[in-house]
Design a protein around this motif. Structure first.
Motif, mmCIF file in Angstrom:
data_model
loop_
_atom_site.group_PDB
_atom_site.id
_atom_site.type_symbol
_atom_site.label_atom_id
_atom_site.label_comp_id
_atom_site.label_asym_id
_atom_site.label_seq_id
_atom_site.Cartn_x
_atom_site.Cartn_y
_atom_site.Cartn_z
ATOM 1 N N ALA A 1 0.831 -1.206 0.000
ATOM 2 C CA ALA A 1 0.000 0.000 0.000
ATOM 3 C C ALA A 1 0.863 1.252 0.000
ATOM 4 O O ALA A 1 0.555 2.237 -0.669
ATOM 5 N N CYS A 2 1.959 1.217 0.741
ATOM 6 C CA CYS A 2 2.833 2.389 0.821
ATOM 7 C C CYS A 2 3.653 2.592 -0.441
ATOM 8 O O CYS A 2 4.093 3.719 -0.715
ATOM 9 N N ARG A 3 3.872 1.537 -1.209
ATOM 10 C CA ARG A 3 4.660 1.674 -2.431
ATOM 11 C C ARG A 3 4.018 2.654 -3.404
ATOM 12 O O ARG A 3 4.714 3.302 -4.210
ATOM 13 N N THR A 4 2.707 2.808 -3.326
ATOM 14 C CA THR A 4 2.036 3.751 -4.216
ATOM 15 C C THR A 4 2.516 5.184 -3.988
ATOM 16 O O THR A 4 2.358 6.037 -4.869
ATOM 17 N N LEU A 5 3.113 5.441 -2.827
ATOM 18 C CA LEU A 5 3.647 6.776 -2.561
ATOM 19 C C LEU A 5 4.762 7.132 -3.531
ATOM 20 O O LEU A 5 4.974 8.305 -3.836
#
Length: 253
Positions: A238-242
């Motif tokens: 989910a954080c990789r989308t940052l």
């Protein structure tokens, strides 16, 4: 690439992704990202232990500038660098961008509002002597509490073991207690003075900051649903989308 820091690294080519952990953690805290980066990041990545953490020696003094200077050799020569920093690491990323060309800084879980009580508590922790333990499990349990990773990682996780050290049959945290004395960042000055694009993100359940505090800094912000302060450990995917959002962080918030 010359550095006195202990690092984890992988990938090849450009762009370079610099992953900076938070206070008390180590570069191994990003280990859940390795599969994601192998599949989705097109260039190199580097995850150091910040000075005074893990296997990296402590600096002469703890300032955001001194920590940024320590990681600067890791990005020297890169034609395009993106920094993703958690908490303390996000502030270090902003300080780095003021010293070296960086395309984007993504700060996750940065504490932007500090009370006098917060600073007094941190100052007291910085003055505490090193605590010693009779077993690695005891030291690992303390590391998990200090780094805020209790309940997210197990005591035998390599990322936890990287945060403790054996000396003459006894165990301690690898963390230099003086690191707690780094102080409060001037986030408004760091953000508004940054030549890099800036994106600030937080987990929806993070008690260290609020949506209003981040939005008040006037840059693009993102809230990650259902995640807490260590969102990068809870859900790397989910954080990789940052990383994708960071490319357009310079647009209006």
């Amino acid at each position: 690439m010359e550095s006195d820091l202990r690092i984890r690294a992988g990938g090849d080519g450009e762009p370079l992704l610099l992953l900076l952990h938070g206070l008390g953690a180590t570069g191994d805290v990003w280990s859940g990202w390795w599969p994601e980066l192998t599949e989705h990041w097109p260039g190199r990545w580097v995850a150091p232990d910040l000075p005074g953490h893990g296997g990296s020696a402590p600096p002469g003094e703890y300032t955001f500038g001194s920590l940024a200077e320590a990681v600067l050799p890791l990005v020297a020569g890169s034609t395009r660098t993106v920094v993703l920093g958690h908490s303390l690491g996000g502030v270090v990323g902003l300080a780095l961008a003021a010293r070296h060309p960086v395309a984007a800084v993504i700060g996750l879980g940065v504490k932007v509002s500090w009370s006098d009580e917060d600073l007094q508590r941190a100052g007291a922790l910085a003055e505490r002597p090193v605590a010693w333990f009779d077993s690695p499990d005891e030291a690992a349990a303390r590391h998990l509490r200090v780094s805020g990773l209790a309940g997210l990682l197990t005591p035998d996780d390599p990322a936890v073991r990287a945060g403790i050290r054996e000396v003459d049959g006894r165990w301690r945290l690898a963390l230099d207690p003086r690191a707690f004395g780094v102080g409060a960042p001037d986030m408004a000055a760091l953000v508004h003075g940054s030549p890099a694009a800036v994106l600030l993100a937080r987990g929806e359940l993070d008690p260290m900051n609020t949506d209003e505090q981040l939005k008040g800094l006037g840059v693009r912000t993102v809230t990650l649903p259902g995640l807490g302060h260590n969102a990068h450990v809870e859900n790397p995917r989910a954080c990789r989308t940052l990383l994708d959002l960071g490319a357009t962080a310079g647009s209006s918030p």
